[in-house]
Scaffold this motif. Structure first.
Motif, PDB file in Angstrom:
ATOM      1  N   SER A   1     -11.539   5.381  -0.460  1.00 10.15           N
ATOM      2  CA  SER A   1     -10.250   5.971   0.042  1.00 10.15           C
ATOM      3  C   SER A   1     -10.112   5.075   1.423  1.00 10.15           C
ATOM      4  O   SER A   1     -10.827   4.779   2.229  1.00 10.15           O
ATOM      5  CB  SER A   1     -10.343   7.602   0.230  1.00 10.15           C
ATOM      6  N   VAL A   2      -8.767   5.120   1.722  1.00 12.95           N
ATOM      7  CA  VAL A   2      -8.258   4.358   2.917  1.00 12.95           C
ATOM      8  C   VAL A   2      -6.821   5.111   3.584  1.00 12.95           C
ATOM      9  O   VAL A   2      -6.502   5.988   2.568  1.00 12.95           O
ATOM     10  CB  VAL A   2      -7.847   2.937   2.588  1.00 12.95           C
ATOM     11  N   THR A   3      -6.717   5.001   4.840  1.00 14.40           N
ATOM     12  CA  THR A   3      -5.513   5.660   5.176  1.00 14.40           C
ATOM     13  C   THR A   3      -4.456   4.633   5.498  1.00 14.40           C
ATOM     14  O   THR A   3      -4.708   3.353   5.676  1.00 14.40           O
ATOM     15  CB  THR A   3      -5.743   6.544   6.521  1.00 14.40           C
ATOM     16  N   VAL A   4      -3.177   4.746   5.769  1.00 17.85           N
ATOM     17  CA  VAL A   4      -2.189   3.808   5.835  1.00 17.85           C
ATOM     18  C   VAL A   4      -2.586   3.395   7.354  1.00 17.85           C
ATOM     19  O   VAL A   4      -2.348   2.018   7.602  1.00 17.85           O
ATOM     20  CB  VAL A   4      -0.862   4.578   5.817  1.00 17.85           C
ATOM     21  N   GLU A   5      -2.751   4.305   8.115  1.00 16.56           N
ATOM     22  CA  GLU A   5      -2.787   3.841   9.649  1.00 16.56           C
ATOM     23  C   GLU A   5      -3.987   2.948   9.838  1.00 16.56           C
ATOM     24  O   GLU A   5      -3.943   1.871  10.377  1.00 16.56           O
ATOM     25  CB  GLU A   5      -3.174   5.200  10.597  1.00 16.56           C
ATOM     26  N   GLU A   6      -5.179   3.174   9.174  1.00 18.61           N
ATOM     27  CA  GLU A   6      -6.215   2.190   9.029  1.00 18.61           C
ATOM     28  C   GLU A   6      -5.999   0.961   8.686  1.00 18.61           C
ATOM     29  O   GLU A   6      -6.416  -0.161   9.183  1.00 18.61           O
ATOM     30  CB  GLU A   6      -7.634   2.777   8.413  1.00 18.61           C
ATOM     31  N   LEU A   7      -5.300   0.773   7.514  1.00 20.02           N
ATOM     32  CA  LEU A   7      -4.679  -0.433   6.882  1.00 20.02           C
ATOM     33  C   LEU A   7      -3.871  -1.129   7.857  1.00 20.02           C
ATOM     34  O   LEU A   7      -3.976  -2.469   7.933  1.00 20.02           O
ATOM     35  CB  LEU A   7      -4.194   0.032   5.694  1.00 20.02           C
ATOM     36  N   ALA A   8      -3.044  -0.479   8.375  1.00 15.72           N
ATOM     37  CA  ALA A   8      -1.985  -1.035   9.487  1.00 15.72           C
ATOM     38  C   ALA A   8      -2.507  -1.813  10.417  1.00 15.72           C
ATOM     39  O   ALA A   8      -2.012  -2.996  10.829  1.00 15.72           O
ATOM     40  CB  ALA A   8      -1.005  -0.135   9.760  1.00 15.72           C
ATOM     41  N   LEU A   9      -3.505  -1.007  10.966  1.00 15.68           N
ATOM     42  CA  LEU A   9      -4.392  -1.572  12.094  1.00 15.68           C
ATOM     43  C   LEU A   9      -5.077  -2.911  11.803  1.00 15.68           C
ATOM     44  O   LEU A   9      -5.138  -3.718  12.473  1.00 15.68           O
ATOM     45  CB  LEU A   9      -5.230  -0.423  12.956  1.00 15.68           C
ATOM     46  N   SER A  10      -5.927  -2.761  10.690  1.00 20.00           N
ATOM     47  CA  SER A  10      -6.586  -3.818  10.487  1.00 20.00           C
ATOM     48  C   SER A  10      -6.054  -5.039  10.037  1.00 20.00           C
ATOM     49  O   SER A  10      -6.415  -6.044  10.206  1.00 20.00           O
ATOM     50  CB  SER A  10      -7.590  -3.388   9.247  1.00 20.00           C
TER      51      SER A  10
ATOM     52  N   GLU B   1      -2.678  -5.516  10.662  1.00 25.35           N
ATOM     53  CA  GLU B   1      -1.848  -5.958  11.569  1.00 25.35           C
ATOM     54  C   GLU B   1      -0.241  -6.052  11.299  1.00 25.35           C
ATOM     55  O   GLU B   1       0.270  -7.133  11.329  1.00 25.35           O
ATOM     56  CB  GLU B   1      -2.301  -7.425  12.459  1.00 25.35           C
ATOM     57  N   VAL B   2      -0.169  -5.197  10.447  1.00 26.66           N
ATOM     58  CA  VAL B   2       1.420  -4.953   9.912  1.00 26.66           C
ATOM     59  C   VAL B   2       1.751  -3.674  10.245  1.00 26.66           C
ATOM     60  O   VAL B   2       1.017  -2.642  10.369  1.00 26.66           O
ATOM     61  CB  VAL B   2       1.256  -5.455   8.364  1.00 26.66           C
ATOM     62  N   SER B   3       3.060  -3.260   9.673  1.00 25.98           N
ATOM     63  CA  SER B   3       3.496  -2.010   9.988  1.00 25.98           C
ATOM     64  C   SER B   3       3.119  -1.163   8.982  1.00 25.98           C
ATOM     65  O   SER B   3       2.724  -1.591   7.875  1.00 25.98           O
ATOM     66  CB  SER B   3       5.000  -2.114   9.986  1.00 25.98           C
ATOM     67  N   ARG B   4       3.148   0.282   9.276  1.00 20.04           N
ATOM     68  CA  ARG B   4       2.874   1.212   8.075  1.00 20.04           C
ATOM     69  C   ARG B   4       3.692   1.447   7.018  1.00 20.04           C
ATOM     70  O   ARG B   4       3.334   1.314   5.776  1.00 20.04           O
ATOM     71  CB  ARG B   4       2.911   2.559   8.731  1.00 20.04           C
ATOM     72  N   GLU B   5       5.080   0.768   7.215  1.00 13.68           N
ATOM     73  CA  GLU B   5       5.935   0.742   6.002  1.00 13.68           C
ATOM     74  C   GLU B   5       5.580  -0.142   5.106  1.00 13.68           C
ATOM     75  O   GLU B   5       5.641  -0.405   3.908  1.00 13.68           O
ATOM     76  CB  GLU B   5       7.369   0.315   6.711  1.00 13.68           C
ATOM     77  N   THR B   6       5.067  -1.504   5.755  1.00 18.05           N
ATOM     78  CA  THR B   6       4.593  -2.536   4.800  1.00 18.05           C
ATOM     79  C   THR B   6       3.262  -2.187   3.934  1.00 18.05           C
ATOM     80  O   THR B   6       3.297  -2.498   2.974  1.00 18.05           O
ATOM     81  CB  THR B   6       4.126  -3.831   5.791  1.00 18.05           C
ATOM     82  N   ILE B   7       2.393  -1.527   4.632  1.00 18.72           N
ATOM     83  CA  ILE B   7       1.442  -0.868   4.011  1.00 18.72           C
ATOM     84  C   ILE B   7       1.775   0.005   2.641  1.00 18.72           C
ATOM     85  O   ILE B   7       1.374   0.037   1.796  1.00 18.72           O
ATOM     86  CB  ILE B   7       0.383  -0.115   4.763  1.00 18.72           C
ATOM     87  N   ARG B   8       2.724   0.984   3.185  1.00 18.71           N
ATOM     88  CA  ARG B   8       3.255   1.646   2.178  1.00 18.71           C
ATOM     89  C   ARG B   8       3.970   1.196   0.653  1.00 18.71           C
ATOM     90  O   ARG B   8       3.705   1.593  -0.151  1.00 18.71           O
ATOM     91  CB  ARG B   8       4.324   2.723   2.729  1.00 18.71           C
ATOM     92  N   ARG B   9       4.535  -0.159   1.134  1.00 20.44           N
ATOM     93  CA  ARG B   9       5.072  -0.838   0.192  1.00 20.44           C
ATOM     94  C   ARG B   9       4.037  -1.461  -0.740  1.00 20.44           C
ATOM     95  O   ARG B   9       4.325  -1.331  -2.039  1.00 20.44           O
ATOM     96  CB  ARG B   9       6.046  -2.028   0.474  1.00 20.44           C
ATOM     97  N   ASP B  10       3.070  -1.954  -0.181  1.00 17.62           N
ATOM     98  CA  ASP B  10       1.805  -2.572  -0.855  1.00 17.62           C
ATOM     99  C   ASP B  10       1.304  -1.364  -1.636  1.00 17.62           C
ATOM    100  O   ASP B  10       0.787  -1.713  -2.906  1.00 17.62           O
ATOM    101  CB  ASP B  10       0.829  -3.009   0.174  1.00 17.62           C
ATOM    102  N   LEU B  11       1.112  -0.343  -1.239  1.00 20.86           N
ATOM    103  CA  LEU B  11       0.412   0.761  -1.895  1.00 20.86           C
ATOM    104  C   LEU B  11       1.170   1.222  -3.212  1.00 20.86           C
ATOM    105  O   LEU B  11       0.500   1.419  -4.311  1.00 20.86           O
ATOM    106  CB  LEU B  11      -0.020   1.973  -1.317  1.00 20.86           C
ATOM    107  N   LYS B  12       2.573   1.055  -3.024  1.00 23.98           N
ATOM    108  CA  LYS B  12       3.329   1.507  -4.251  1.00 23.98           C
ATOM    109  C   LYS B  12       3.143   0.507  -5.138  1.00 23.98           C
ATOM    110  O   LYS B  12       3.415   0.744  -6.368  1.00 23.98           O
ATOM    111  CB  LYS B  12       4.841   1.661  -3.725  1.00 23.98           C
ATOM    112  N   VAL B  13       2.958  -0.781  -4.755  1.00 18.55           N
ATOM    113  CA  VAL B  13       3.051  -1.879  -5.706  1.00 18.55           C
ATOM    114  C   VAL B  13       1.654  -1.642  -6.466  1.00 18.55           C
ATOM    115  O   VAL B  13       1.502  -1.998  -7.729  1.00 18.55           O
ATOM    116  CB  VAL B  13       3.117  -3.333  -5.276  1.00 18.55           C
ATOM    117  N   LEU B  14       0.585  -1.452  -5.680  1.00 23.27           N
ATOM    118  CA  LEU B  14      -0.873  -1.434  -6.350  1.00 23.27           C
ATOM    119  C   LEU B  14      -0.743  -0.014  -7.238  1.00 23.27           C
ATOM    120  O   LEU B  14      -1.414   0.119  -8.392  1.00 23.27           O
ATOM    121  CB  LEU B  14      -1.668  -1.202  -5.276  1.00 23.27           C
TER     122      LEU B  14
END
Length: 256
Positions: free
Chosen positions: A22-31, A33-46
């Motif tokens: 499991s991962v969180t949006v916050e942790e992924l954004a920090l590691s 170095e992108v925005s949380r919105e970018t991570i949310r888009r990636d998660l939707k694709v996956l």
């Protein structure tokens, strides 16, 4: 270039999930170095590819994230049959063959069952492939033991790996789950990648196979030692970038 960066980022997300579940949006954004919105888009694709499930604040890895054998069977059937024809053309009487459990490998098994080869010996992790090849008169078919995966209709795990290390074969035909933008040949799970790697290297000549629907697919687990394979059988050439990366990685492309 933007697409390549997104693909690398999504691969990293899957690698983290493969390790942590499991991962969180916050942790992924920090590691990353992108925005949380970018991570949310990636998660939707996956998530749309069935590789993870989005939960509040992050994502979890699906235990059944690999599409079932039945659901993959109809994808690019014509391309898989072309690959199977190339594989079958390599056969000779009395050869020993290793097969994994992919849908492309099932096409190879069907081609073997229709061939004129005599005294073939086939070892496979796949129940369906064992049934298909057993239709060839004079063939000896051995099912490699291990834990049964009903999603894949095949065996895997430590017992299967131990059995594979004791085998010696002329040829192995091993399907891959994806070929990413960096030319890495990958699978959905570590267990699947380990089984395929072992089968690849248990033969004098090991061939990997990927139909064009696999090009650009980002998956978390790399099939090890792909640079030592005899070739990658494809139904058509991959995009230029992937072709160049495969060449850099020492992988020879064989088209059907």
């Amino acid at each position: 270039m933007t697409r390549d960066i997104a693909a690398r980022r999504q691969r990293t997300i899957l690698e983290n999930l493969d390790r942590l579940e499991s991962v969180t949006v916050e942790e992924l954004a920090l590691s990353l170095e992108v925005s949380r919105e970018t991570i949310r888009r990636d998660l939707k694709v996956l998530s749309s590819d069935g590789l993870l499930s989005i939960v509040h604040g992050g994502a979890i890895r699906n235990e059944s994230s690999e599409a079932s054998f039945a659901s993959r069977r109809g994808v690019n059937r014509e391309g898989k049959e072309r690959i199977a024809s190339v594989a079958a053309s390599m056969l000779g009487d009395g050869m020993t063959i290793l097969l994994d459990s992919g849908t492309t490998t099932a096409a190879v098994a069907r081609a073997l069952a229709r061939s004129d080869c005599k005294r073939l010996v086939v070892h496979t992790t796949s129940l369906e492939n064992a049934r298909l090849v057993s239709r060839l008169p004079g063939a000896r078919v051995f099912l490699i033991g291990g834990e049964f995966d009903r999603n894949e209709d095949a065996t895997s795990g430590p017992e299967a790996l131990r059995a594979i290390t004791r085998l010696s074969a002329d040829l192995s035909f091993v399907s891959v789950g994806g070929v990413d933008a960096e030319g890495r040949l990958t699978d959905y799970t570590r267990a699947g990648a380990a089984t395929r790697s072992a089968l690849l290297h248990a033969a004098e000549l090991g061939y990997l196979m990927a139909d064009s629907s696999k090009f650009g697919l980002v998956l978390p687990s790399r099939i090890s030692g792909d640079e030592g394979c005899a070739g990658l059988l494809v139904d058509q050439l991959p995009p230029d970038q992937i072709t160049a990366k495969l060449a850099e990685n020492g992988v020879r492309i064989v088209t059907g």
